[in-house]
Design a protein around this motif. Structure first.
Motif, PDB file in Angstrom:
ATOM      1  N   THR A 240      29.468  21.605  34.660  1.00  0.00           N
ATOM      2  CA  THR A 240      29.815  22.802  33.889  1.00  0.00           C
ATOM      3  C   THR A 240      28.562  23.451  33.313  1.00  0.00           C
ATOM      4  O   THR A 240      27.695  22.760  32.759  1.00  0.00           O
ATOM      5  CB  THR A 240      30.768  22.426  32.738  1.00  0.00           C
ATOM      6  OG1 THR A 240      31.927  21.780  33.286  1.00  0.00           O
ATOM      7  CG2 THR A 240      31.193  23.667  31.964  1.00  0.00           C
ATOM      8  N   ALA A 241      28.463  24.749  33.450  1.00  0.00           N
ATOM      9  CA  ALA A 241      27.285  25.474  32.963  1.00  0.00           C
ATOM     10  C   ALA A 241      27.189  25.394  31.446  1.00  0.00           C
ATOM     11  O   ALA A 241      28.203  25.449  30.736  1.00  0.00           O
ATOM     12  CB  ALA A 241      27.358  26.928  33.409  1.00  0.00           C
ATOM     13  N   ARG A 242      25.964  25.255  30.984  1.00  0.00           N
ATOM     14  CA  ARG A 242      25.664  25.235  29.552  1.00  0.00           C
ATOM     15  C   ARG A 242      24.371  26.007  29.329  1.00  0.00           C
ATOM     16  O   ARG A 242      23.536  26.112  30.235  1.00  0.00           O
ATOM     17  CB  ARG A 242      25.502  23.803  29.041  1.00  0.00           C
ATOM     18  CG  ARG A 242      26.781  22.971  29.026  1.00  0.00           C
ATOM     19  CD  ARG A 242      27.716  23.450  27.900  1.00  0.00           C
ATOM     20  NE  ARG A 242      28.892  22.598  27.775  1.00  0.00           N
ATOM     21  CZ  ARG A 242      30.038  22.805  28.406  1.00  0.00           C
ATOM     22  NH1 ARG A 242      30.149  23.832  29.245  1.00  0.00           N
ATOM     23  NH2 ARG A 242      31.061  22.002  28.235  1.00  0.00           N
ATOM     24  N   PRO A 243      24.150  26.548  28.137  1.00  0.00           N
ATOM     25  CA  PRO A 243      22.885  27.244  27.869  1.00  0.00           C
ATOM     26  C   PRO A 243      21.713  26.267  27.935  1.00  0.00           C
ATOM     27  O   PRO A 243      21.878  25.057  27.715  1.00  0.00           O
ATOM     28  CB  PRO A 243      23.066  27.781  26.440  1.00  0.00           C
ATOM     29  CG  PRO A 243      24.530  27.735  26.180  1.00  0.00           C
ATOM     30  CD  PRO A 243      25.074  26.601  26.989  1.00  0.00           C
ATOM     31  N   LEU A 244      20.550  26.789  28.248  1.00  0.00           N
ATOM     32  CA  LEU A 244      19.363  25.936  28.252  1.00  0.00           C
ATOM     33  C   LEU A 244      19.103  25.410  26.845  1.00  0.00           C
ATOM     34  O   LEU A 244      19.498  26.014  25.847  1.00  0.00           O
ATOM     35  CB  LEU A 244      18.148  26.678  28.800  1.00  0.00           C
ATOM     36  CG  LEU A 244      17.510  27.820  28.003  1.00  0.00           C
ATOM     37  CD1 LEU A 244      16.496  27.319  26.991  1.00  0.00           C
ATOM     38  CD2 LEU A 244      16.836  28.797  28.944  1.00  0.00           C
ATOM     39  N   HIS A 245      18.416  24.279  26.772  1.00  0.00           N
ATOM     40  CA  HIS A 245      18.075  23.683  25.484  1.00  0.00           C
ATOM     41  C   HIS A 245      16.730  24.246  25.050  1.00  0.00           C
ATOM     42  O   HIS A 245      15.677  23.808  25.521  1.00  0.00           O
ATOM     43  CB  HIS A 245      18.027  22.154  25.605  1.00  0.00           C
ATOM     44  CG  HIS A 245      17.918  21.459  24.289  1.00  0.00           C
ATOM     45  ND1 HIS A 245      16.801  20.763  23.912  1.00  0.00           N
ATOM     46  CD2 HIS A 245      18.804  21.372  23.257  1.00  0.00           C
ATOM     47  CE1 HIS A 245      16.994  20.258  22.704  1.00  0.00           C
ATOM     48  NE2 HIS A 245      18.194  20.604  22.285  1.00  0.00           N
ATOM     49  N   GLN A 246      16.778  25.230  24.157  1.00  0.00           N
ATOM     50  CA  GLN A 246      15.566  25.971  23.797  1.00  0.00           C
ATOM     51  C   GLN A 246      14.471  25.092  23.186  1.00  0.00           C
ATOM     52  O   GLN A 246      13.283  25.271  23.518  1.00  0.00           O
ATOM     53  CB  GLN A 246      15.912  27.110  22.839  1.00  0.00           C
ATOM     54  CG  GLN A 246      14.813  28.150  22.702  1.00  0.00           C
ATOM     55  CD  GLN A 246      14.555  28.900  23.995  1.00  0.00           C
ATOM     56  OE1 GLN A 246      15.474  29.462  24.594  1.00  0.00           O
ATOM     57  NE2 GLN A 246      13.307  28.900  24.456  1.00  0.00           N
ATOM     58  N   PRO A 247      14.796  24.119  22.319  1.00  0.00           N
ATOM     59  CA  PRO A 247      13.714  23.286  21.771  1.00  0.00           C
ATOM     60  C   PRO A 247      12.932  22.530  22.845  1.00  0.00           C
ATOM     61  O   PRO A 247      11.711  22.372  22.739  1.00  0.00           O
ATOM     62  CB  PRO A 247      14.449  22.321  20.831  1.00  0.00           C
ATOM     63  CG  PRO A 247      15.681  23.068  20.422  1.00  0.00           C
ATOM     64  CD  PRO A 247      16.083  23.833  21.647  1.00  0.00           C
ATOM     65  N   THR A 248      13.613  22.090  23.888  1.00  0.00           N
ATOM     66  CA  THR A 248      12.921  21.397  24.971  1.00  0.00           C
ATOM     67  C   THR A 248      12.020  22.359  25.736  1.00  0.00           C
ATOM     68  O   THR A 248      10.858  22.053  26.022  1.00  0.00           O
ATOM     69  CB  THR A 248      13.936  20.759  25.930  1.00  0.00           C
ATOM     70  OG1 THR A 248      14.704  19.783  25.216  1.00  0.00           O
ATOM     71  CG2 THR A 248      13.241  20.078  27.099  1.00  0.00           C
ATOM     72  N   ALA A 249      12.558  23.532  26.063  1.00  0.00           N
ATOM     73  CA  ALA A 249      11.747  24.530  26.764  1.00  0.00           C
ATOM     74  C   ALA A 249      10.547  24.940  25.916  1.00  0.00           C
ATOM     75  O   ALA A 249       9.426  25.063  26.431  1.00  0.00           O
ATOM     76  CB  ALA A 249      12.605  25.752  27.102  1.00  0.00           C
ATOM     77  N   ASP A 250      10.769  25.110  24.625  1.00  0.00           N
ATOM     78  CA  ASP A 250       9.676  25.521  23.737  1.00  0.00           C
ATOM     79  C   ASP A 250       8.583  24.453  23.674  1.00  0.00           C
ATOM     80  O   ASP A 250       7.392  24.784  23.568  1.00  0.00           O
ATOM     81  CB  ASP A 250      10.213  25.781  22.332  1.00  0.00           C
ATOM     82  CG  ASP A 250      11.049  27.054  22.240  1.00  0.00           C
ATOM     83  OD1 ASP A 250      11.000  27.864  23.187  1.00  0.00           O
ATOM     84  OD2 ASP A 250      11.753  27.227  21.227  1.00  0.00           O
ATOM     85  N   ARG A 251       8.977  23.183  23.746  1.00  0.00           N
ATOM     86  CA  ARG A 251       7.981  22.111  23.671  1.00  0.00           C
ATOM     87  C   ARG A 251       7.053  22.151  24.885  1.00  0.00           C
ATOM     88  O   ARG A 251       5.843  21.950  24.767  1.00  0.00           O
ATOM     89  CB  ARG A 251       8.689  20.755  23.577  1.00  0.00           C
ATOM     90  CG  ARG A 251       7.761  19.573  23.353  1.00  0.00           C
ATOM     91  CD  ARG A 251       8.503  18.422  22.688  1.00  0.00           C
ATOM     92  NE  ARG A 251       9.605  17.934  23.480  1.00  0.00           N
ATOM     93  CZ  ARG A 251       9.511  16.924  24.354  1.00  0.00           C
ATOM     94  NH1 ARG A 251       8.348  16.329  24.561  1.00  0.00           N
ATOM     95  NH2 ARG A 251      10.574  16.524  25.015  1.00  0.00           N
ATOM     96  N   ALA A 252       7.610  22.414  26.056  1.00  0.00           N
ATOM     97  CA  ALA A 252       6.784  22.499  27.262  1.00  0.00           C
ATOM     98  C   ALA A 252       5.852  23.704  27.201  1.00  0.00           C
ATOM     99  O   ALA A 252       4.667  23.603  27.544  1.00  0.00           O
ATOM    100  CB  ALA A 252       7.675  22.576  28.501  1.00  0.00           C
ATOM    101  N   ILE A 253       6.372  24.844  26.770  1.00  0.00           N
ATOM    102  CA  ILE A 253       5.545  26.042  26.687  1.00  0.00           C
ATOM    103  C   ILE A 253       4.449  25.863  25.637  1.00  0.00           C
ATOM    104  O   ILE A 253       3.302  26.295  25.842  1.00  0.00           O
ATOM    105  CB  ILE A 253       6.409  27.281  26.366  1.00  0.00           C
ATOM    106  CG1 ILE A 253       7.430  27.521  27.492  1.00  0.00           C
ATOM    107  CG2 ILE A 253       5.531  28.507  26.164  1.00  0.00           C
ATOM    108  CD1 ILE A 253       6.833  27.684  28.867  1.00  0.00           C
ATOM    109  N   ALA A 254       4.764  25.198  24.533  1.00  0.00           N
ATOM    110  CA  ALA A 254       3.754  24.952  23.497  1.00  0.00           C
ATOM    111  C   ALA A 254       2.616  24.101  24.039  1.00  0.00           C
ATOM    112  O   ALA A 254       1.445  24.330  23.725  1.00  0.00           O
ATOM    113  CB  ALA A 254       4.400  24.272  22.292  1.00  0.00           C
TER     114      ALA A 254
END
Length: 209
Positions: free
Chosen positions: A145-159
């Motif tokens: 089932t589709a769910r929104p991306l987990h922004q804190p995880t994405a932000d950690r990689a970009i940081a």
């Protein structure tokens, strides 16, 4: 904020705002082009556009690097190459292996761009296994089932990438994502979002599992 190592001062400093202008000094060097490509892919996550020129035309598309076109450096360009200067991203030497181009891409991303990379058959096999495991996971998550991306995880990689292009730390976020308790649908969206920066074709096996 994007911060990169400045060879003149020996410190990691902020890159001035505005369009990110890149000049690839050694287009025949795959690692140089990969470093420039990582900066190009990161820029939209920071709401920055990129303009890239190179010393001459080159095509590294098997490694998911778009063709580069020769041209003069644009005013204020950040040069990428095996050189040392205050205005350049200096890439360390490496040993080129044969093998799956995207496994080679992963190997090079797994070593900080300023560190020497000695790559052999064993490390290439490890990269291939790591890539296959991520692709299997993502193919399975993609069936849920589709769910929104987990922004804190994405932000950690970009940081991590913003701090002198720490690609090894950013890639480790994918390993942590796979081991996390997040819903599979959120894992899928987060991994796909990050792969737009990593360029590893992690969704290639969708439909196989």
């Amino acid at each position: 904020m994007l911060r990169l190592f400045e060879t003149r001062t020996g410190q990691v400093v902020g890159v001035r705002p505005g369009p990110l202008k890149l000049y690839v000094q050694q287009p025949d060097d795959l690692r140089v082009c990969l470093t420039a490509d990582l900066l190009r892919r990161l820029a939209p996550r920071l709401r920055r556009r990129t303009l890239t020129t190179a010393a001459h035309d080159v095509d590294h598309t098997p490694w998911n690097i778009p063709p580069l076109h020769g041209g003069d450096p644009l005013p204020g360009s950040l040069s990428v190459g095996n050189v040392t200067s205050a205005t350049e991203v200096a890439v360390a030497e490496w040993t080129a292996p044969p093998g799956d181009p995207l496994a080679v891409r992963l190997l090079l991303l797994s070593v900080h761009y300023r560190a020497e990379a000695r790559i052999g058959p064993e490390s290439l096999a490890g990269a291939e296994s790591r890539l296959d495991a991520w692709r299997r996971d993502i193919a399975r998550w993609g069936t849920t089932t589709a769910r929104p991306l987990h922004q804190p995880t994405a932000d950690r990689a970009i940081a991590a990438l913003c701090e002198d292009l720490d690609a090894p730390a950013a890639l480790a976020v994918l390993d942590d994502l796979a081991a996390s308790d997040l819903e599979p649908g959120a894992k899928f969206e987060t991994a796909v979002h990050l792969d737009l920066v990593f360029g590893l074709d992690l969704v290639r096996d969708l439909g196989k599992y």
